[in-house]
Design an enzyme around this catalytic site. Structure first.
Site, PDB file in Angstrom:
ATOM      1  N   GLU A 124       0.825  -1.208   0.000  1.00  0.00           N
ATOM      2  CA  GLU A 124       0.000   0.000   0.000  1.00  0.00           C
ATOM      3  C   GLU A 124       0.863   1.262   0.000  1.00  0.00           C
ATOM      4  O   GLU A 124       0.523   2.261  -0.649  1.00  0.00           O
ATOM      5  CB  GLU A 124      -0.949  -0.042   1.193  1.00  0.00           C
ATOM      6  CG  GLU A 124      -1.974  -1.160   1.042  1.00  0.00           C
ATOM      7  CD  GLU A 124      -2.856  -1.368   2.250  1.00  0.00           C
ATOM      8  OE1 GLU A 124      -4.095  -1.409   2.083  1.00  0.00           O
ATOM      9  OE2 GLU A 124      -2.323  -1.505   3.370  1.00  0.00           O
ATOM     10  N   GLU A 144      -3.576 -10.341   3.794  1.00  0.00           N
ATOM     11  CA  GLU A 144      -4.450  -9.957   4.906  1.00  0.00           C
ATOM     12  C   GLU A 144      -5.594 -10.941   5.156  1.00  0.00           C
ATOM     13  O   GLU A 144      -6.014 -11.140   6.303  1.00  0.00           O
ATOM     14  CB  GLU A 144      -5.034  -8.565   4.657  1.00  0.00           C
ATOM     15  CG  GLU A 144      -4.092  -7.408   4.946  1.00  0.00           C
ATOM     16  CD  GLU A 144      -3.156  -7.102   3.796  1.00  0.00           C
ATOM     17  OE1 GLU A 144      -2.409  -6.111   3.891  1.00  0.00           O
ATOM     18  OE2 GLU A 144      -3.155  -7.850   2.791  1.00  0.00           O
TER      19      GLU A 144
END
Length: 274
Positions: A124, A144
């Site tokens: 990210e 995740e």
């Protein structure tokens, strides 16, 4: 180069100045993970880049040659130092998580020199940069889902704008790793280079940007951000009527005149950022 950080954070966030280039190294062994304190220090570095008129471009990389950044520091999360519920309410500092994922007023370009695994929040952080140069050993992944989490600090918001929808969903749902070469084939990565050439390539692009007219470089980011989501017709209207101070300053700048004169006179321009 001039080192700009103190001793403790010097070990984890190293910030050096090389002329008009600010280099930021994330150095938190073993995985270059990011906790709240490191996020705040990264934010301070990006604020320095944003606010110092003598700086034109930033480079962010990770220490070592195995991992650019593994994202959230899960040990700190497990210890209760961070929260998952409304995690954004924790003080990650200016720019949100990793100092850059929500810094909407940074008009100076940031080059990500990706030196190893780019995972989770590290992915990210990379997605928040403007140019991505990857060493040939880089792999991208979003792990995740098996943790019961989602990558909501930038991947959900940005990845499907860089990859085809089904490939982004493959990364979200299946957790498959993507090589630097495959990422470059989709245009998500600008360039893939041998590991030993990574910083040389990043600095070459940074030098090129540092020698360009500052207001022109900064206007590109300001304009791209302003017209995102516009139709072409709306984009023209936005550029002509919206509050775009950097772009307006560029149009009436001495540098704009200097660039034209230098071209006509067949000489190198002397840009001053005004």
């Amino acid at each position: 180069m001039t080192n700009l950080m103190g001793s403790k954070m010097q070990e984890q966030v190293k910030v050096t100045r090389n002329g008009r280039i600010l280099e930021i190294i994330l150095d938190n062994p073993k995985a270059n993970a990011i906790d709240i304190t490191i996020s705040q220090k990264l934010g301070e570095a990006f604020v320095m880049l944003r606010d110092d008129p003598e700086l034109s471009v930033g480079i962010i990389t990770g220490a070592g040659d195995r991992i650019f950044c593994a994202g959230w520091d899960l040990k700190a999360l497990n210890a209760g130092e961070m929260q998952t519920d409304n995690w954004w309410e924790d003080d990650y500092g200016p720019g949100g998580f990793a100092g850059l994922t929500e810094m909407w007023n940074l008009n100076k370009p940031v080059i990500a020199a990706l030196n190893g695994l780019v995972i989770g929040g590290g992915f990210e952080l990379a997605l928040a940069c403007d140019l991505l140069i990857a060493s040939d050993n880089v792999e991208f992944a979003l792990p995740e889902l098996p943790l019961g989490l989602v990558p909501d600090a930038g991947a959900i918001q940005r990845l499907a704008k860089r990859l085809p929808y089904n490939k982004s969903m493959e990364m979200f749902l299946i957790g498959e790793r993507m090589s630097a070469t495959e990422a470059a084939s989709y245009g998500m990565v600008n360039k893939v280079v041998p590991q030993e050439k990574l910083m040389e390539a990043a600095r070459a692009w940074a030098e090129k940007l540092a020698n360009s007219a500052p207001l022109a470089v900064q206007s590109i980011k300001e304009l791209m951000r302003a017209i995102e989501g516009d139709t072409i017709q709306e984009a023209f209207k936005t550029m002509r009527t919206a509050d775009l101070p950097t772009y307006r300053a560029l149009l009436s700048s001495d540098d704009a005149q200097e660039g034209v004169e230098a071209f006509v006179e067949k000489r190198a321009p002397a840009f001053k950022g005004k």
